[in-house]
Design a protein around this motif. Structure first.
Motif, PDB file in Angstrom:
ATOM      1  N   THR A 124      -8.765  13.141  13.280  1.00 18.35           N
ATOM      2  CA  THR A 124      -9.729  12.821  14.336  1.00 18.35           C
ATOM      3  C   THR A 124      -9.452  11.455  14.964  1.00 18.35           C
ATOM      4  O   THR A 124      -9.867  11.205  16.097  1.00 18.35           O
ATOM      5  N   SER A 125      -8.737  10.599  14.240  1.00 25.17           N
ATOM      6  CA  SER A 125      -8.436   9.261  14.768  1.00 25.17           C
ATOM      7  C   SER A 125      -7.507   9.305  15.975  1.00 25.17           C
ATOM      8  O   SER A 125      -7.396   8.332  16.725  1.00 25.17           O
ATOM      9  N   THR A 126      -6.822  10.431  16.193  1.00 25.82           N
ATOM     10  CA  THR A 126      -5.904  10.562  17.330  1.00 25.82           C
ATOM     11  C   THR A 126      -6.617  11.036  18.591  1.00 25.82           C
ATOM     12  O   THR A 126      -6.005  11.116  19.656  1.00 25.82           O
ATOM     13  N   SER A 155     -11.058  17.923  12.204  1.00 24.35           N
ATOM     14  CA  SER A 155      -9.870  17.412  11.516  1.00 24.35           C
ATOM     15  C   SER A 155      -8.978  18.538  11.013  1.00 24.35           C
ATOM     16  O   SER A 155      -8.066  18.306  10.216  1.00 24.35           O
ATOM     17  N   GLU A 211     -15.905  14.018  14.195  1.00 24.55           N
ATOM     18  CA  GLU A 211     -16.270  13.403  12.926  1.00 24.55           C
ATOM     19  C   GLU A 211     -17.647  13.843  12.454  1.00 24.55           C
ATOM     20  O   GLU A 211     -17.914  13.870  11.244  1.00 24.55           O
ATOM     21  N   ALA A 232     -13.574  12.186  19.396  1.00 24.18           N
ATOM     22  CA  ALA A 232     -13.444  11.806  17.989  1.00 24.18           C
ATOM     23  C   ALA A 232     -14.807  11.707  17.325  1.00 24.18           C
ATOM     24  O   ALA A 232     -14.986  12.123  16.166  1.00 24.18           O
TER      25      ALA A 232
END
Length: 254
Positions: free
Chosen positions: A191-193, A186, A203, A199
């Motif tokens: 990280t959601s992208t 991140s 994470e 991801a």
């Protein structure tokens, strides 16, 4: 006995620090790459990156840059330790009344001091580039503690590399994956992208929790569970790396 170890460690640390003072390009080189990355991301790529927050991009990415600074710096620890091994200085120390553990600790403490200086330089440049923080004195202490623990953990990994390497290049090459690791975290983008498998890795790898903790401390926000995950990772790496390094060192001295 403890006084003897501390005195020997202090003497050998002073020896290593003198080498750095005579060749300050080590610290300068360590700081140049992170600063170049800050310039690239903030002034070239940053405008196209959506972090999902209102904070400036320099504020968002600085924690990751600090970890890259340390990952770059510990390569020199492995390099210097390898040169000492090849130069026969360990054998000379064995013939002297010097505590054996002080030799490794001198390299570790030298790494800690040099990396603190490099990190301070990078933070200073970040302020010039627009980094701002409302962090309290306690939060700054928290950031400093995390960075010190991260440096110690990675430095003991560097000790393993320095003791085990067969060539100079091999002694420092181990740091390349560590430098690259923040890019899959991140540190620069949420990280959601990222695609699903990437991801998941981002994470669950240690850098993300460390970055999130430092970012929250700088922003004066609650750190949540990230700090405990970060501490668990760093302490785990530190303990395991220390045990392996000491074991290898003892075998080398037989």
């Amino acid at each position: 006995m403890t006084t003897h170890v501390l005195a020997d460690t202090g003497t050998l640390t002073g020896r290593s620090l003198k080498h750095i003072l005579r060749s300050p390009d080590t610290i300068i080189t360590t700081a140049v790459t992170p600063i170049a990355l800050m310039l690239l991301f903030v002034y070239v790529l940053g405008g196209a990156i959506n972090t999902g927050t209102d904070e400036s991009y320099i504020n968002y990415m600085l924690p990751g840059i600090l970890l890259i600074t340390i990952a770059s710096g510990i390569a020199y620890t492995a390099y210097r330790l390898f040169l000492d091994m090849q130069g026969g200085i360990f054998e000379r120390f064995q013939s002297m009344p010097i505590a054996r553990s002080s030799v490794l600790w001198a390299h570790v403490l030298t790494s800690l001091v040099s990396n603190i200086v490099s990190v301070a330089i990078v933070i200073g440049v970040a302020f010039i580039m627009g980094f701002r923080t409302g962090a309290s004195f306690g939060a700054w202490l928290g950031v400093a503690g995390i960075l010190v623990l991260f440096t110690l953990a990675l430095t003991w990994l560097a000790v393993i590399a320095g003791l085990s390497a067969k060539t100079v290049d091999g002694a420092s090459a181990f740091s390349y994956p560590l430098i690259f690791l923040p890019f899959i975290s991140s540190a620069f983008v949420p990280t959601s992208t990222m695609p699903g498998p990437v991801a998941w890795f981002a994470e669950n790898q240690p850098v993300t929790s460390i970055v999130n903790t430092i970012r929250a401390l700088f922003a004066g926000q609650p750190v949540g569970s990230d700090i405990w995950i970060a501490l668990a990772w760093m302490l785990g790496i530190l303990i395991v790396a220390y045990a392996i390094a000491v074991s290898i060192y003892k075998k080398k001295l037989r």
